[in-house]
Motif scaffolding. Structure first.
Motif, PDB file in Angstrom:
ATOM      1  N   UNK A  50       0.895  -1.219   0.117  1.00  0.00           N
ATOM      2  CA  UNK A  50      -0.037   0.094   0.031  1.00  0.00           C
ATOM      3  C   UNK A  50       0.816   1.159  -0.096  1.00  0.00           C
ATOM      4  N   UNK A  51       1.855   1.188   0.721  1.00  0.00           N
ATOM      5  CA  UNK A  51       2.716   2.279   0.686  1.00  0.00           C
ATOM      6  C   UNK A  51       3.390   2.574  -0.499  1.00  0.00           C
ATOM      7  N   UNK A  52       3.975   1.506  -1.170  1.00  0.00           N
ATOM      8  CA  UNK A  52       4.543   1.511  -2.670  1.00  0.00           C
ATOM      9  C   UNK A  52       3.472   1.940  -3.472  1.00  0.00           C
ATOM     10  N   UNK A  53       2.259   1.584  -3.432  1.00  0.00           N
ATOM     11  CA  UNK A  53       1.026   1.998  -4.428  1.00  0.00           C
ATOM     12  C   UNK A  53       1.006   3.448  -4.239  1.00  0.00           C
ATOM     13  N   UNK A  54       0.906   3.955  -2.879  1.00  0.00           N
ATOM     14  CA  UNK A  54       0.711   5.464  -2.579  1.00  0.00           C
ATOM     15  C   UNK A  54       1.940   6.210  -3.199  1.00  0.00           C
ATOM     16  N   UNK A  55       3.016   5.573  -3.191  1.00  0.00           N
ATOM     17  CA  UNK A  55       4.294   6.466  -3.803  1.00  0.00           C
ATOM     18  C   UNK A  55       4.319   6.607  -5.085  1.00  0.00           C
ATOM     19  N   UNK A  56       4.071   5.567  -5.743  1.00  0.00           N
ATOM     20  CA  UNK A  56       3.910   5.362  -7.297  1.00  0.00           C
ATOM     21  C   UNK A  56       2.544   6.516  -7.851  1.00  0.00           C
ATOM     22  N   UNK A  57       1.647   6.484  -6.792  1.00  0.00           N
ATOM     23  CA  UNK A  57       0.500   7.472  -7.305  1.00  0.00           C
ATOM     24  C   UNK A  57       1.223   8.761  -7.092  1.00  0.00           C
ATOM     25  N   UNK A  58       1.923   9.106  -6.101  1.00  0.00           N
ATOM     26  CA  UNK A  58       2.277  10.223  -5.934  1.00  0.00           C
ATOM     27  C   UNK A  58       3.153  10.882  -7.047  1.00  0.00           C
ATOM     28  N   UNK A  59       3.913  10.172  -7.731  1.00  0.00           N
ATOM     29  CA  UNK A  59       4.958  10.550  -8.783  1.00  0.00           C
ATOM     30  C   UNK A  59       4.295  10.171  -9.949  1.00  0.00           C
ATOM     31  N   UNK A  60       3.318   9.325 -10.152  1.00  0.00           N
ATOM     32  CA  UNK A  60       2.775   9.078 -11.392  1.00  0.00           C
ATOM     33  C   UNK A  60       3.576   8.266 -12.234  1.00  0.00           C
ATOM     34  N   UNK A  61       4.672   7.421 -11.396  1.00  0.00           N
ATOM     35  CA  UNK A  61       5.194   6.391 -12.090  1.00  0.00           C
ATOM     36  C   UNK A  61       5.895   5.638 -11.162  1.00  0.00           C
ATOM     37  N   UNK A  62       6.254   4.384 -11.643  1.00  0.00           N
ATOM     38  CA  UNK A  62       6.797   3.283 -10.726  1.00  0.00           C
ATOM     39  C   UNK A  62       8.162   3.796 -10.076  1.00  0.00           C
ATOM     40  N   UNK A  63       8.097   3.563  -8.712  1.00  0.00           N
ATOM     41  CA  UNK A  63       9.168   3.798  -7.948  1.00  0.00           C
ATOM     42  C   UNK A  63       9.996   2.574  -7.227  1.00  0.00           C
ATOM     43  N   UNK A  64      11.156   2.521  -6.774  1.00  0.00           N
ATOM     44  CA  UNK A  64      11.686   1.109  -6.374  1.00  0.00           C
ATOM     45  C   UNK A  64      10.914   0.831  -5.228  1.00  0.00           C
ATOM     46  N   UNK A  65      11.088  -0.381  -4.901  1.00  0.00           N
ATOM     47  CA  UNK A  65      10.389  -1.021  -3.833  1.00  0.00           C
ATOM     48  C   UNK A  65      11.047  -0.949  -2.600  1.00  0.00           C
ATOM     49  N   UNK A  66      12.259  -0.764  -2.629  1.00  0.00           N
ATOM     50  CA  UNK A  66      13.244  -0.872  -1.471  1.00  0.00           C
ATOM     51  C   UNK A  66      13.604   0.562  -1.116  1.00  0.00           C
ATOM     52  N   UNK A  67      13.812   0.739   0.294  1.00  0.00           N
ATOM     53  CA  UNK A  67      14.219   2.129   0.583  1.00  0.00           C
ATOM     54  C   UNK A  67      15.230   1.969   1.853  1.00  0.00           C
ATOM     55  N   UNK A  68      15.919   3.149   2.269  1.00  0.00           N
ATOM     56  CA  UNK A  68      16.538   3.295   3.604  1.00  0.00           C
ATOM     57  C   UNK A  68      15.370   4.177   4.517  1.00  0.00           C
ATOM     58  N   UNK A  69      15.366   3.684   5.652  1.00  0.00           N
ATOM     59  CA  UNK A  69      14.704   4.595   6.439  1.00  0.00           C
ATOM     60  C   UNK A  69      15.354   4.711   7.849  1.00  0.00           C
ATOM     61  N   UNK A  70      15.441   5.674   8.492  1.00  0.00           N
ATOM     62  CA  UNK A  70      15.933   5.756   9.983  1.00  0.00           C
ATOM     63  C   UNK A  70      15.183   4.942  10.785  1.00  0.00           C
ATOM     64  N   UNK A  71      15.438   4.233  11.946  1.00  0.00           N
ATOM     65  CA  UNK A  71      14.909   3.305  12.619  1.00  0.00           C
ATOM     66  C   UNK A  71      14.312   3.819  14.043  1.00  0.00           C
ATOM     67  N   UNK A  72      13.962   2.887  14.717  1.00  0.00           N
ATOM     68  CA  UNK A  72      13.479   3.434  16.052  1.00  0.00           C
ATOM     69  C   UNK A  72      14.770   3.906  16.866  1.00  0.00           C
ATOM     70  N   UNK A  73      15.695   3.271  16.766  1.00  0.00           N
ATOM     71  CA  UNK A  73      17.067   3.596  17.521  1.00  0.00           C
ATOM     72  C   UNK A  73      17.396   5.032  17.321  1.00  0.00           C
ATOM     73  N   UNK A  74      17.041   5.507  16.190  1.00  0.00           N
ATOM     74  CA  UNK A  74      17.619   6.799  15.746  1.00  0.00           C
ATOM     75  C   UNK A  74      16.300   7.851  16.050  1.00  0.00           C
ATOM     76  N   UNK A  75      15.081   7.463  15.933  1.00  0.00           N
ATOM     77  CA  UNK A  75      13.923   8.199  16.280  1.00  0.00           C
ATOM     78  C   UNK A  75      13.883   8.411  17.731  1.00  0.00           C
ATOM     79  N   UNK A  76      14.188   7.543  18.695  1.00  0.00           N
ATOM     80  CA  UNK A  76      14.129   7.816  20.000  1.00  0.00           C
ATOM     81  C   UNK A  76      14.998   8.803  20.686  1.00  0.00           C
ATOM     82  N   UNK A  77      15.915   9.227  19.618  1.00  0.00           N
ATOM     83  CA  UNK A  77      16.931  10.201  20.222  1.00  0.00           C
ATOM     84  C   UNK A  77      16.198  11.609  19.942  1.00  0.00           C
ATOM     85  N   UNK A  78      15.120  11.731  19.611  1.00  0.00           N
ATOM     86  CA  UNK A  78      14.367  13.231  19.561  1.00  0.00           C
ATOM     87  C   UNK A  78      14.006  13.878  20.769  1.00  0.00           C
TER      88      UNK A  78
END
Ligand code: F6R
Length: 240
Positions: free
Chosen positions: A159-187
């Protein structure tokens, strides 16, 4: 500590309220604070407001930008890169020079190691701004992600991939890098932005449901200094 809730009347108002709260954090800091910002539809009124305020303000807005997430495997100059998007929307107009961005074209495991090392070197992050997916994701931390994970290479949920493809009007990669909880908890401060009825259920589960990896945003219940900035539609399932 329960979250602070700021209620917006509409998207424009959401942008103004988010901007006020953002500038409060920025101007509290004597040195340029470190800030994680999301891409997506929800923060657009906020970024528009930030650009508008900058045009009329004397004070310079300065911060160190830390990237939240990025598609992997895109060409370096691809217009669909989150880093390019956030540069166009916020960083270039605000003349923010200090940017820690992710390299979509790099070897994923080397890139993840580089991101983890950089983030581990920061004692804290002054402000993390997040949106929420309809499935409860934050960043690209999808349901099922371990609350102990650090920045990682991930596969987007369908569903995230489909929403992102819709956003750009084209296929985008299925893989990504993201910050994890270890980083987010430093906020030191975390803003959760949400607009519209499509986010109501996820927002409710995040703050009134169980704290569970099934709803990654529910992790925020375990953090201090969380501010929910949402319109009445997104807050419609919250008890009054
Ligand atoms: C994007 C990101 C995502 C979005 C979320 C909501 O950088 O981190 O978690 O915040 O998918 O997206 P919108 O705002 O487009 O509904």
């Amino acid at each position: 500590m329960p979250p602070r809730i700021l209620v917006a009347n509409n998207a424009l108002d959401h942008g103004r309220i988010t901007c006020d709260a953002f500038l409060d954090v920025i101007f509290q800091s004597s040195t340029p604070p470190s800030v994680v910002l999301p891409t997506g539809n929800t923060p657009l009124p906020f970024y528009a407001e930030l650009r508008a305020r900058l045009r009329t303000r004397q004070a310079k807005i300065d911060f160190q930008f830390l990237q939240l997430d990025e598609y992997m495997g895109c060409a370096p100059h691809s217009e669909t890169l989150f880093s390019k998007w956030i540069a166009r929307e916020v960083l270039d107009p605000l003349h923010i020079a200090d940017r820690f961005t992710f390299n979509s074209a790099a070897d994923p495991s080397e890139e993840v190691a580089r991101i983890r090392a950089h983030m581990a070197s920061l004692p804290s992050i002054d402000l993390v701004v997040l949106g929420i997916g309809q499935n409860g994701h934050i960043g690209l931390l999808e349901p099922g992600t371990d609350f102990n994970c650090a920045a990682s290479l991930v596969e987007m949920a369908e569903s995230t991939w489909a929403a992102n493809c819709a956003y750009w009007g084209q296929d985008i990669p299925r893989s990504a890098v993201t910050l994890g909880f270890q980083e987010l908890r430093k906020a030191q401060h975390t803003f959760m932005l949400a607009l519209g009825t499509s986010k109501a259920e996820a927002l409710y589960r995040a703050f009134y449901g169980d704290v569970t990896p099934d709803c990654p945003a529910s992790y925020l219940q375990s953090m201090d200094n969380v501010t929910i900035i949402a319109d009445r539609d997104a807050l419609s399932l919250f008890p009054v």
